[in-house]
Design an enzyme around this catalytic site. Sequence first.
Site, PDB file in Angstrom:
ATOM      1  CD  GLU A  90      -2.937  -1.252   0.221  1.00 37.56           C
ATOM      2  OE1 GLU A  90      -2.851  -0.504  -0.766  1.00 37.56           O
ATOM      3  OE2 GLU A  90      -3.841  -2.090   0.361  1.00 37.56           O
ATOM      4  CG  HIS A  92      -4.776   0.086   5.648  1.00 45.30           C
ATOM      5  ND1 HIS A  92      -6.162   0.142   5.569  1.00 45.30           N
ATOM      6  CD2 HIS A  92      -4.425  -1.106   5.089  1.00 45.30           C
ATOM      7  CE1 HIS A  92      -6.606  -0.964   4.980  1.00 45.30           C
ATOM      8  NE2 HIS A  92      -5.581  -1.741   4.691  1.00 45.30           N
ATOM      9  CG  HIS A  95      -7.740  -5.299   7.101  1.00 47.00           C
ATOM     10  ND1 HIS A  95      -7.333  -6.444   6.465  1.00 47.00           N
ATOM     11  CD2 HIS A  95      -7.298  -4.263   6.340  1.00 47.00           C
ATOM     12  CE1 HIS A  95      -6.652  -6.122   5.362  1.00 47.00           C
ATOM     13  NE2 HIS A  95      -6.609  -4.805   5.273  1.00 47.00           N
ATOM     14  CE1 TYR A 130      -9.947  13.221  22.813  1.00 42.40           C
ATOM     15  CE2 TYR A 130      -9.672  10.932  22.145  1.00 42.40           C
ATOM     16  CZ  TYR A 130      -9.152  12.102  22.676  1.00 42.40           C
ATOM     17  OH  TYR A 130      -7.840  12.152  23.052  1.00 42.40           O
ATOM     18  CG  HIS A 160      -9.248  -2.698   2.007  1.00 40.61           C
ATOM     19  ND1 HIS A 160      -8.370  -2.397   1.002  1.00 40.61           N
ATOM     20  CD2 HIS A 160      -8.486  -3.170   3.024  1.00 40.61           C
ATOM     21  CE1 HIS A 160      -7.140  -2.699   1.366  1.00 40.61           C
ATOM     22  NE2 HIS A 160      -7.197  -3.166   2.599  1.00 40.61           N
TER      23      HIS A 160
HETATM   24  O1  LIG Z   1      -5.565  -5.595   2.517  1.00 41.92           O
HETATM   25  C1  LIG Z   1      -4.399  -5.728   2.099  1.00 41.92           C
HETATM   26  O2  LIG Z   1      -3.993  -6.689   1.444  1.00 41.92           O
HETATM   27  C2  LIG Z   1      -3.412  -4.610   2.481  1.00 41.92           C
HETATM   28  O3  LIG Z   1      -4.058  -3.385   2.457  1.00 41.92           O
HETATM   29  C3  LIG Z   1      -2.980  -4.890   3.904  1.00 41.92           C
HETATM   30  O4  LIG Z   1      -3.678  -4.513   4.818  1.00 41.92           O
HETATM   31  C4  LIG Z   1      -1.762  -5.677   4.136  1.00 41.92           C
HETATM   32  O5  LIG Z   1      -0.851  -5.594   3.052  1.00 41.92           O
HETATM   33  P1  LIG Z   1       0.713  -5.495   3.304  1.00 41.92           P
HETATM   34  O6  LIG Z   1       0.960  -4.231   4.080  1.00 41.92           O
HETATM   35  O7  LIG Z   1       1.330  -5.476   1.951  1.00 41.92           O
HETATM   36  O8  LIG Z   1       1.095  -6.693   4.115  1.00 41.92           O
HETATM   37 ZN   LIG Z   2      -5.636  -3.659   3.880  1.00 40.96          ZN
END
Ligand SMILES: O=C(O)[C@@H](O)C(=O)COP(=O)(O)O
Ligand SMILES: [Zn+2]
Length: 213
Positions: free
Chosen positions: A75, A94, A96, A121, A161
Amino acid sequence: MTEQEADLRHQMVRLCKSLFDRGFSVGSAGNVSAKLPDGILMTPTNSTLGSLEAERISKVDASGKHVAGDRPSKEVFLHQAFYETRPRAGAVVHLHSTWATAMSCLVDIDPDDCIPPLTPYVVMRVGRVKLLPYVKPGDPKMGEMIRDLNGEFSAALLANHGPVVSGKDLFSAVCAAEELEETAKLLIALEGRKTRLLTPDQLTELNNTFKGL
Ligand SMILES: O=C(O)[C@@H](O)C(=O)COP(=O)(O)O
Ligand SMILES: [Zn+2]
């Protein structure tokens, strides 16, 4: 390596482990970056946020070229685009994380304000959140979509995502990612109930009082 870079590498290990240990990231999901005067530190691709090694954290230069450590996250375009369009950003996170990712899968949310202002907040730490259309992980188009926001949003939900946030430094970006996740959880807990959001006047008051937190 400068003392600043060594310290930032260790802070990244510590904060990423804290996110992982508290369930904000599982497996090898998510990626984190932080800006240095001569480049960007980034979690290596396929790494687990819970067990990073400081000296193996990737470093890329301003153009995104890999210059040290393990191969960077796929990313890299996403992270770079935040730094390019938000000059005051010092870090990008980022995840999940479950509840924010759940929100990213809903069809009936406002793409220009997908995490409504429930509490002060989230307004102070995260601000308005953009929903960006789905593209596959690692697609350079993600970078283009962030660039098209012209620095207007510090946080976004990547559809189906997960969340991505920027902050003035690594600690602020991690706090913002946590706040976004907790707010998403509250929003889903309140779904179907008549909910009082903060009013426009209350938002203006907060934005004037806590500008640049
Ligand atoms: O969802 C994905 O595959 C990427 O956005 C992620 O979260 C993990 O990818 P890497 O940082 O390349 O491991
Ligand atoms: Zn991801």
